[in-house]
Design an enzyme around this catalytic site. Structure first.
Site, PDB file in Angstrom:
ATOM      1  CD  GLU A  16      -3.319   5.493   6.922  1.00 56.40           C
ATOM      2  OE1 GLU A  16      -3.088   5.707   5.648  1.00 56.40           O
ATOM      3  OE2 GLU A  16      -1.450   4.716   7.543  1.00 56.40           O
ATOM      4  CB  SER A  41       5.838  -1.522  11.716  1.00 56.02           C
ATOM      5  OG  SER A  41       5.322  -0.642  12.021  1.00 56.02           O
ATOM      6  CE  LYS A  59       0.300   3.295   5.018  1.00 58.36           C
ATOM      7  NZ  LYS A  59       0.201   3.282   6.405  1.00 58.36           N
ATOM      8  CD  GLU A  87      -3.136  -2.765   7.481  1.00 57.22           C
ATOM      9  OE1 GLU A  87      -2.098  -3.324   6.413  1.00 57.22           O
ATOM     10  OE2 GLU A  87      -3.920  -1.926   7.346  1.00 57.22           O
ATOM     11  N   GLY A 121       3.081   2.348  11.029  1.00 55.34           N
ATOM     12  CA  GLY A 121       3.245   3.093  10.551  1.00 55.34           C
ATOM     13  C   GLY A 121       3.894   3.594  11.562  1.00 55.34           C
ATOM     14  CG  HIS A 138      -5.449   1.631   4.847  1.00 50.28           C
ATOM     15  ND1 HIS A 138      -4.776   2.567   6.332  1.00 50.28           N
ATOM     16  CD2 HIS A 138      -4.693   0.647   5.005  1.00 50.28           C
ATOM     17  CE1 HIS A 138      -3.295   2.594   6.407  1.00 50.28           C
ATOM     18  NE2 HIS A 138      -3.408   1.413   5.601  1.00 50.28           N
ATOM     19  CG  ASN A 147      -1.605   1.005   0.966  1.00 49.04           C
ATOM     20  OD1 ASN A 147      -1.840   1.742   0.623  1.00 49.04           O
ATOM     21  ND2 ASN A 147      -2.336   1.518   2.799  1.00 49.04           N
TER      22      ASN A 147
HETATM   23  C1  PEP Z   1      -0.855   0.093   6.143  1.00 47.52           C
HETATM   24  O1  PEP Z   1      -0.853   1.625   5.904  1.00 47.52           O
HETATM   25  O2  PEP Z   1      -1.656  -1.090   5.831  1.00 47.52           O
HETATM   26  C2  PEP Z   1       0.539  -0.799   6.920  1.00 47.52           C
HETATM   27  C3  PEP Z   1       0.850  -2.102   7.521  1.00 47.52           C
HETATM   28  O3  PEP Z   1       1.561   0.506   7.296  1.00 47.52           O
HETATM   29  P1  PEP Z   1       3.430  -0.411   7.582  1.00 47.52           P
HETATM   30  O4  PEP Z   1       3.330  -0.805   6.991  1.00 47.52           O
HETATM   31  O5  PEP Z   1       4.046   1.382   6.963  1.00 47.52           O
HETATM   32  O6  PEP Z   1       2.851  -0.107   9.122  1.00 47.52           O
END
Ligand code: PEP
Length: 253
Positions: free
Chosen positions: A100, A216, A11, A170, A176, A98, A9
């Protein structure tokens, strides 16, 4: 058959030129990785890159996803992008829900039901994200939160439609932040998700549902996370923006 999937992803990162370079490197390097028949890689660049990246992908292991779509089919919805538009641009999948988008754009289950319908009508794979916030985990509410997110949006689907969905767990506190769920925490929640799917749709459908972990994931922790019994791959944010890192994560599946 339950598929193994690594999805990147991006973003709102990369301008088109850099995104094309990144996708091109992934497309080339993936050909040197031996992937099983049941394993696929997905990249989800920004909308503006999709046409260009679709033109360069020539690996049958690499699929293209959008990060969002409209609830509506067409019409006076300034700034929106419909699922049909994405399908025509070459998208195979769409990320939905997601954290966000839930947090900054107030996406509720009612909104996600409509988006999911659009994605399925247009024959794309919905990658449905769920996950609890830190306070919810600290209060012991994480299973209930995830169960509600999943049941409110996915459990009115027919068995046939549900079978097309990929679930991504997630935990919001891991996205992040550089903090990853432990292998045990990931496995525990993935097993729980598979259990509630099984209770609703039966063992066969639950066994065949791909459940990805996101939060992460990086080249150092990927292989242990992916070796957990109910973890079928990852949804990767930051580490998907560097071809080498992303390829290392793909190699860990
Ligand atoms: C994501 O945005 O779906 C995500 C898992 O980000 P990150 O790997 O940077 O934590």
């Amino acid at each position: 058959m339950r598929k193994k999937i690594i999805a990147g992803n991006w973003k709102m990162n990369t301008i088109v030129e850099d995104g094309v370079t990144l996708a091109s490197s992934i497309n080339t390097e993936i050909k040197n990785v031996t992937l099983r028949d049941d394993t696929f890689v997905i990249i989800a660049p920004p909308f503006t890159h999709l046409t260009f990246i679709n033109q360069l992908i020539d690996s049958d292991k690499l699929l293209l996803a959008a990060q969002n779509c409209s609830t509506e089919t067409k019409g006076a919805y300034t700034g929106e992008v419909s699922a049909e538009m994405l399908k025509i641009l070459g998208c195979d999948a769409v990320i939905l829900g997601h954290s966000e988008r839930r947090a900054y754009y107030h996406e509720t289950s009612d909104i996600l039901i409509k988006k999911l319908d659009q994605v399925l009508k247009n024959h794309m794979i919905p990658i449905f994200c769920c996950g609890e916030m830190l306070e919810q985990r600290e209060k012991g509410e994480h299973f209930k939160v995830v169960e509600n997110q999943i049941s409110e949006v996915l459990f009115d689907l027919s068995e046939e439609d549900f079978s097309k969905v990929v679930v991504a767990y997630e935990p919001v506190w891991a996205i992040g932040t550089g903090v990853t769920a432990s292998n045990e925490q990931a496995q525990e929640m993935h097993a729980f998700i598979r259990k509630i799917i099984s209770e609703k749709f039966g063992n066969n459908i639950a066994d065949n549902t791909s459940i990805l972990y996101g939060g992460s994931v990086n080249p150092s922790n990927a292989s242990e996370l992916f070796s957990q019994k109910d973890v079928d791959g990852g949804l990767v944010g930051g580490a998907s923006l560097k071809a080498d890192n992303f390829i290392n994560i793909i190699e860990a599946i």
